[in-house]
Scaffold this active site. Structure first.
Site, PDB file in Angstrom:
ATOM      1  N   GLU A  48       0.848  -1.192   0.000  1.00  0.00           N
ATOM      2  CA  GLU A  48       0.000   0.000   0.000  1.00  0.00           C
ATOM      3  C   GLU A  48       0.886   1.245   0.000  1.00  0.00           C
ATOM      4  O   GLU A  48       1.951   1.268   0.606  1.00  0.00           O
ATOM      5  CB  GLU A  48      -0.874  -0.012   1.254  1.00  0.00           C
ATOM      6  CG  GLU A  48      -1.825   1.181   1.358  1.00  0.00           C
ATOM      7  CD  GLU A  48      -2.641   1.192   2.644  1.00  0.00           C
ATOM      8  OE1 GLU A  48      -3.749   1.738   2.634  1.00  0.00           O
ATOM      9  OE2 GLU A  48      -2.153   0.644   3.664  1.00  0.00           O
ATOM     10  N   LYS A 120      -9.663   1.215  -2.345  1.00  0.00           N
ATOM     11  CA  LYS A 120      -9.847   0.723  -0.979  1.00  0.00           C
ATOM     12  C   LYS A 120     -11.212   1.127  -0.433  1.00  0.00           C
ATOM     13  O   LYS A 120     -11.585   2.304  -0.459  1.00  0.00           O
ATOM     14  CB  LYS A 120      -8.728   1.293  -0.109  1.00  0.00           C
ATOM     15  CG  LYS A 120      -8.721   0.837   1.337  1.00  0.00           C
ATOM     16  CD  LYS A 120      -7.529   1.474   2.051  1.00  0.00           C
ATOM     17  CE  LYS A 120      -7.430   1.092   3.509  1.00  0.00           C
ATOM     18  NZ  LYS A 120      -6.277   1.762   4.159  1.00  0.00           N
ATOM     19  N   CYS A 161      -5.097  -3.312   2.940  1.00  0.00           N
ATOM     20  CA  CYS A 161      -4.842  -2.977   4.339  1.00  0.00           C
ATOM     21  C   CYS A 161      -6.058  -3.104   5.269  1.00  0.00           C
ATOM     22  O   CYS A 161      -6.421  -4.206   5.644  1.00  0.00           O
ATOM     23  CB  CYS A 161      -4.224  -1.577   4.426  1.00  0.00           C
ATOM     24  SG  CYS A 161      -3.344  -1.266   5.999  1.00  0.00           S
TER      25      CYS A 161
END
Length: 294
Positions: A48, A120, A161
């Site tokens: 990330e 995300k 994440c």
């Protein structure tokens, strides 16, 4: 390690310590990707925030561009074509609008084409016990679409994440055919020490899937400290490869047949049932009545 058969492949994860200069970070990523290629990797995942790890909003927006103009994306597309491998950029910070960025993952095929994009979904808005505070939603626009895409060896579910803490997303990806999960991350040191290994292994075990988790690690120019420990986990929850806290490359031979084997031993994907949740009803009044003596 024995030579790979046509049905297996070598996965490489790039662990980084991204700073605030995208060009410096790009040079680091390219060198590591080339190292992974020389070691035989056919699929390479970066972490990330590959292009920049910057906590100050004004400085971030001064350094990033929209996707079409992003130099890191262009260079890594060329690298994928030159090296003839899949390069998966864990995520880049790219401008999505004048006041919001996207935390966007890109899968690039060996022709240099972007074959999948994922923004995300879950924003890291937390206050930690040591005083660290994060409000990702102030800078980034949350994604709304889950993504599965095809690799030559099976389907890949793409996440980033903080998504890790939402198991329903991974179950949906597995039910859509994902044999592999990508979970590139910049986990904080504090939360990583507590939860990184157990959550990564849990997502693999729950779904009978491989997990590829390339990580940021160490003390960054921005002042943030990340946990590192990039992981490749097999569908039985075994750690096949693990990094430390420093930048570098980890590799493992991946046998997709292990997915079917794990899912046949514990077929939980077939056993899932839909259910309704009901609230407990108040006890009827007569149950509280005092019975008169006879």
């Amino acid at each position: 390690m024995s030579a790979a058969s046509p049905s297996t492949f070598k996965a490489g994860l790039v662990q980084m310590r991204s700073g605030v200069d995208p060009q410096t970070n790009l040079a680091t990523a390219l060198a590591a990707i080339e190292e992974a290629k020389r070691a035989g990797a056919a699929y390479v995942l970066t972490p990330e925030m590959t292009n920049i790890l910057e906590s100050k909003r004004e400085r971030l927006f001064a350094a990033i561009t929209d996707e079409e103009s992003d130099a890191t994306l262009a260079a890594l597309r060329e690298a994928a074509r030159r090296l003839s491998i899949y390069i998966h950029i864990g995520s880049l910070a790219v401008k999505a609008s004048p006041d919001r960025a996207a935390n966007r993952s890109f899968l690039i095929d060996p022709r240099g084409d972007v074959v999948a994009r994922y923004d995300k979904i879950h924003m890291f808005d937390v206050d930690l016990a040591n005083g660290e505070s994060y409000r990702e939603s102030r800078t980034y626009r949350a994604g709304e679409l889950a993504v599965v895409t095809d690799l030559p060896w099976g389907r890949l579910g793409v996440t980033v994440c903080y998504d890790l803490r939402f198991p329903a997303l991974y179950r949906a990806l597995a039910e859509a055919g994902a044999s592999f999960f990508s979970i590139p991350s910049a986990f904080t040191q504090q939360t990583g020490e507590a939860h990184w290994h157990v959550l990564m292994r849990a997502r693999a075990i729950e779904n009978g899937s491989f997990v590829f988790a390339a990580a940021q690690g160490g003390k960054h120019e921005s002042g943030r400290e990340t946990f590192g420990h990039s992981l490749i986990v097999d569908p039985w929850g075994r750690i096949l490869a693990e990094g430390g806290t420093d930048p570098g490359v980890i590799l493992a031979e991946v046998d997709p047949a292990q997915v079917a084997a794990a899912r046949s031993r514990i077929p939980s994907l077939l056993h899932g049932r839909r259910f309704e949740l009901i609230e407990p009803m108040a006890e009827p009044a007569h149950l509280h009545a005092v019975r008169e003596p006879v």
